[in-house]
Design a protein around this motif. Structure first.
Motif, PDB file in Angstrom:
ATOM      1  N   ALA A   1      40.014  13.870   0.426  1.00  0.00           N
ATOM      2  CA  ALA A   1      41.266  14.521   0.833  1.00  0.00           C
ATOM      3  C   ALA A   1      40.993  15.865   1.497  1.00  0.00           C
ATOM      4  N   VAL A   2      39.892  16.519   1.095  1.00  0.00           N
ATOM      5  CA  VAL A   2      39.548  17.828   1.655  1.00  0.00           C
ATOM      6  C   VAL A   2      38.677  17.688   2.899  1.00  0.00           C
ATOM      7  N   THR A   3      37.799  16.684   2.923  1.00  0.00           N
ATOM      8  CA  THR A   3      36.864  16.543   4.049  1.00  0.00           C
ATOM      9  C   THR A   3      37.431  15.731   5.216  1.00  0.00           C
ATOM     10  N   SER A   4      38.490  14.971   4.979  1.00  0.00           N
ATOM     11  CA  SER A   4      39.056  14.147   6.069  1.00  0.00           C
ATOM     12  C   SER A   4      39.473  14.971   7.280  1.00  0.00           C
ATOM     13  N   PRO A   5      40.095  16.172   7.109  1.00  0.00           N
ATOM     14  CA  PRO A   5      40.443  16.968   8.301  1.00  0.00           C
ATOM     15  C   PRO A   5      39.245  17.343   9.159  1.00  0.00           C
ATOM     16  N   LEU A   6      38.040  17.335   8.587  1.00  0.00           N
ATOM     17  CA  LEU A   6      36.850  17.679   9.358  1.00  0.00           C
ATOM     18  C   LEU A   6      36.511  16.621  10.403  1.00  0.00           C
ATOM     19  N   LYS A   7      37.016  15.404  10.224  1.00  0.00           N
ATOM     20  CA  LYS A   7      36.746  14.347  11.202  1.00  0.00           C
ATOM     21  C   LYS A   7      37.350  14.682  12.564  1.00  0.00           C
TER      22      LYS A   7
ATOM     23  N   LEU B   1      27.059  24.418   7.344  1.00  0.00           N
ATOM     24  CA  LEU B   1      27.600  25.780   7.358  1.00  0.00           C
ATOM     25  C   LEU B   1      26.737  26.673   6.484  1.00  0.00           C
ATOM     26  N   THR B   2      26.555  27.931   6.923  1.00  0.00           N
ATOM     27  CA  THR B   2      25.801  28.898   6.123  1.00  0.00           C
ATOM     28  C   THR B   2      26.758  29.737   5.281  1.00  0.00           C
ATOM     29  N   LYS B   3      26.181  30.423   4.306  1.00  0.00           N
ATOM     30  CA  LYS B   3      26.956  31.326   3.467  1.00  0.00           C
ATOM     31  C   LYS B   3      27.297  32.587   4.250  1.00  0.00           C
ATOM     32  N   PRO B   4      28.378  33.292   3.888  1.00  0.00           N
ATOM     33  CA  PRO B   4      28.745  34.517   4.612  1.00  0.00           C
ATOM     34  C   PRO B   4      27.626  35.552   4.595  1.00  0.00           C
ATOM     35  N   GLY B   5      27.284  36.050   5.774  1.00  0.00           N
ATOM     36  CA  GLY B   5      26.268  37.081   5.894  1.00  0.00           C
ATOM     37  C   GLY B   5      24.861  36.645   5.547  1.00  0.00           C
ATOM     38  N   SER B   6      24.585  35.334   5.576  1.00  0.00           N
ATOM     39  CA  SER B   6      23.275  34.825   5.183  1.00  0.00           C
ATOM     40  C   SER B   6      22.948  33.577   5.987  1.00  0.00           C
ATOM     41  N   ASP B   7      21.649  33.257   6.020  1.00  0.00           N
ATOM     42  CA  ASP B   7      21.220  32.012   6.654  1.00  0.00           C
ATOM     43  C   ASP B   7      21.075  30.881   5.638  1.00  0.00           C
ATOM     44  N   LYS B   8      21.386  31.165   4.376  1.00  0.00           N
ATOM     45  CA  LYS B   8      21.308  30.126   3.351  1.00  0.00           C
ATOM     46  C   LYS B   8      22.440  29.120   3.536  1.00  0.00           C
ATOM     47  N   GLU B   9      22.132  27.875   3.264  1.00  0.00           N
ATOM     48  CA  GLU B   9      23.097  26.801   3.494  1.00  0.00           C
ATOM     49  C   GLU B   9      24.205  26.810   2.444  1.00  0.00           C
ATOM     50  N   GLU B  10      25.433  26.705   2.925  1.00  0.00           N
ATOM     51  CA  GLU B  10      26.583  26.523   2.038  1.00  0.00           C
ATOM     52  C   GLU B  10      26.776  25.042   1.736  1.00  0.00           C
ATOM     53  N   TYR B  11      26.747  24.228   2.785  1.00  0.00           N
ATOM     54  CA  TYR B  11      26.837  22.773   2.608  1.00  0.00           C
ATOM     55  C   TYR B  11      26.394  22.075   3.881  1.00  0.00           C
ATOM     56  N   THR B  12      26.044  20.812   3.743  1.00  0.00           N
ATOM     57  CA  THR B  12      25.821  19.914   4.870  1.00  0.00           C
ATOM     58  C   THR B  12      26.489  18.584   4.543  1.00  0.00           C
ATOM     59  N   LEU B  13      27.364  18.167   5.438  1.00  0.00           N
ATOM     60  CA  LEU B  13      28.068  16.900   5.286  1.00  0.00           C
ATOM     61  C   LEU B  13      27.638  15.961   6.402  1.00  0.00           C
ATOM     62  N   VAL B  14      27.536  14.683   6.082  1.00  0.00           N
ATOM     63  CA  VAL B  14      27.140  13.693   7.074  1.00  0.00           C
ATOM     64  C   VAL B  14      27.897  12.399   6.803  1.00  0.00           C
ATOM     65  N   ARG B  15      28.046  11.573   7.795  1.00  0.00           N
ATOM     66  CA  ARG B  15      28.652  10.256   7.593  1.00  0.00           C
ATOM     67  C   ARG B  15      27.873   9.223   8.394  1.00  0.00           C
ATOM     68  N   ASP B  16      27.919   7.985   7.942  1.00  0.00           N
ATOM     69  CA  ASP B  16      27.085   6.924   8.511  1.00  0.00           C
ATOM     70  C   ASP B  16      27.601   6.413   9.847  1.00  0.00           C
ATOM     71  N   ASP B  17      28.921   6.397  10.026  1.00  0.00           N
ATOM     72  CA  ASP B  17      29.506   5.942  11.292  1.00  0.00           C
ATOM     73  C   ASP B  17      30.855   6.626  11.481  1.00  0.00           C
ATOM     74  N   GLU B  18      31.512   6.326  12.596  1.00  0.00           N
ATOM     75  CA  GLU B  18      32.754   7.012  12.942  1.00  0.00           C
ATOM     76  C   GLU B  18      33.900   6.718  11.989  1.00  0.00           C
ATOM     77  N   ASN B  19      33.819   5.618  11.249  1.00  0.00           N
ATOM     78  CA  ASN B  19      34.893   5.245  10.342  1.00  0.00           C
ATOM     79  C   ASN B  19      34.609   5.635   8.895  1.00  0.00           C
ATOM     80  N   ALA B  20      33.416   6.136   8.630  1.00  0.00           N
ATOM     81  CA  ALA B  20      33.023   6.464   7.258  1.00  0.00           C
ATOM     82  C   ALA B  20      33.520   7.850   6.867  1.00  0.00           C
ATOM     83  N   ASP B  21      33.481   8.118   5.555  1.00  0.00           N
ATOM     84  CA  ASP B  21      33.828   9.434   5.035  1.00  0.00           C
ATOM     85  C   ASP B  21      32.575  10.295   4.952  1.00  0.00           C
ATOM     86  N   PHE B  22      32.792  11.599   4.892  1.00  0.00           N
ATOM     87  CA  PHE B  22      31.672  12.529   4.775  1.00  0.00           C
ATOM     88  C   PHE B  22      31.106  12.506   3.355  1.00  0.00           C
TER      89      PHE B  22
END
Length: 428
Positions: A242-248, A207-228
């Motif tokens: 607890a905050v990133t789980s809904p992103l799955k 995700l980028t920051k509001p009104g900018s192309d600068k990165e806000e964050y990048t999350l990744v996980r190793d497999d479908e059962n892993a956490d970000f």
């Protein structure tokens, strides 16, 4: 006097006899409407010939157009309509039967909730006009007040049992029918098809920051059962599961509220707060999504401004690299290979259909609720764990402080200054 009395008695008896005769013949006691109870409102409703439906109310209207068996909504740049509801309306009108006819001319329309001069939607009613592909009007029907049930012991009341309607081609009166027509609406967004973005097995999100192309964050996980996890975190910094789980399951059950016509996007957009997200799945899909708060009207004098936008504008682009064949496992048995090939083919067909349907959403601007995108638009600090990371060996920071201390650049020490020769003491 006796003769006069006898004549009056004879006159009264004759009058009663005439009245009873008319009653027995069904004369003045019945409504003389063209349709009687049990008959269809329109004997031969031309449902198959209809290609245009215009539904008008007191404050708005919607036009549905049919082409090649599919309905579209004109007011939303020909976005696909809910074909099931459009066809259901035509089917209901084809089979609609009268329960009661009320003999009254068009001037009595207001009494039945069909006052075309009223600005109140409830009093104005709804009028639907049906045309063929040549633009010829085939039928015009108005829908008025609901027929309410008699008093009921239920705390929710008796509810509606029908509705008053008028066939404009029938000048003999108004009719009560047993249908309520719950799907009938003058709001264009209520007729939109509800197919929307669906994705699963998410691999990474950026995700980028509001009104900018600068990165806000990048999350990744190793497999479908892993956490970000963050891709560029400082040592000891972790993502809060607890905050990133809904992103799955982001957008798994997403729905949109409306589609913005192209000519109105600029009026609602907030480009200074635009954010871009990219979502990549383990199955080769890449979704590029643009989000910005919907611009709201300025608060009136004395009113508090809204704390945050309740709706967002959303644009979607999608691409995918789908595998053409399944990777076979070493030493795979023939019966296992057959079952695996079948499952692979079925999944590939599902993904191909998903790609095609999502492609149809490109070039559109959707209105979605804040709840739909809230988990995606959190800032980096909100996604970070507030406790020490694994192996950090440090206690949790006190409330209100950052979860980690970034490296601090220590300035170089100033060079020693030389003392001018004039200030040196003389040698003795």
């Amino acid at each position: 006097p006796r003769t006069v009395t006898i004549l009056w008695i004879i006159a009264i008896l004759l009058g009663v006899s005439v009245f009873l005769l008319k009653q027995s013949e069904g004369g003045s006691g019945e409504n003389k409407t063209d349709r009687a109870g049990g008959e269809k409102l329109i004997a031969n409703f031309p449902a198959k010939e209809i290609t245009t439906i215009t539904i008008t109310g007191a404050d708005q209207s919607v036009t549905l157009l049919q082409k090649d068996g599919k309905w579209t909504v004109t007011e939303r740049d020909a976005f696909p309509a809910n074909t099931r509801n459009a066809n259901e309306l035509l089917r209901t009108l084809s089979d609609l039967k009268v329960t009661q006819g009320i003999e009254a001319g068009p001037s009595f329309a207001a009494r039945f909730g069909m006052d075309e001069k009223s600005s109140d939607p409830a009093a104005h009613g709804i009028t639907a006009t049906f045309k063929d592909k040549e633009g010829k009007e085939l039928a015009e029907i108005s829908f008025g007040k609901n027929l309410e049930a008699v008093a009921s012991s239920s705390p929710f009341g008796g509810g509606a049992t029908g509705r008053y309607v008028r066939n404009h081609a029938d000048q003999s009166g108004f009719y009560a029918v047993s249908e309520v027509f719950g799907i009938l609406s003058t709001d264009p967004k209520s007729w939109l098809a509800d197919d929307f973005i669906k994705l699963d097995k998410i691999k990474s999100i950026s995700l980028t920051k509001p009104g900018s192309d600068k990165e806000e964050y990048t999350l990744v996980r190793d497999d479908e059962n892993a956490d970000f996890k963050f891709t560029d975190a400082f040592p000891g910094v972790t993502a809060d599961t607890a905050v990133t789980s809904p992103l799955k399951s982001l957008f798994s059950y997403a729905r949109f509220d409306d589609v913005v016509p192209t000519g109105k996007v600029a009026d609602l957009a907030s480009p200074e707060q635009l954010q871009k997200a990219q979502i990549i799945t383990f199955e080769g899909f890449t979704y590029d999504i643009s989000l910005q708060p919907e611009k709201t009207a300025a608060p009136k004098e004395g009113e508090e401004p809204p704390a945050a936008a309740e709706q967002y504008l959303m644009d979607i682009k999608v691409s995918a690299e789908l595998p053409k064949e399944r990777k076979k496992a070493e030493g795979e048995k023939p019966e296992d290979a057959e079952a695996a090939d079948k499952a692979f083919a079925e999944r590939l067909a599902t993904l191909t259909e998903r790609l095609e349907k999502t492609k149809e959403l490109e070039g559109r601007t959707f209105v979605v609720s804040k709840f739909t995108v809230d988990s995606l638009l959190k800032g980096r600090a909100e996604l970070m764990s507030k406790g020490p990371g694994p192996g950090a060996g440090a206690p949790a920071p006190p409330p209100g402080t950052a979860a980690f201390t970034p490296p601090v650049e220590i300035p170089a020490m100033p060079a020693p200054q030389e003392t001018p020769e004039a200030d040196l003491p003389e040698e003795k």
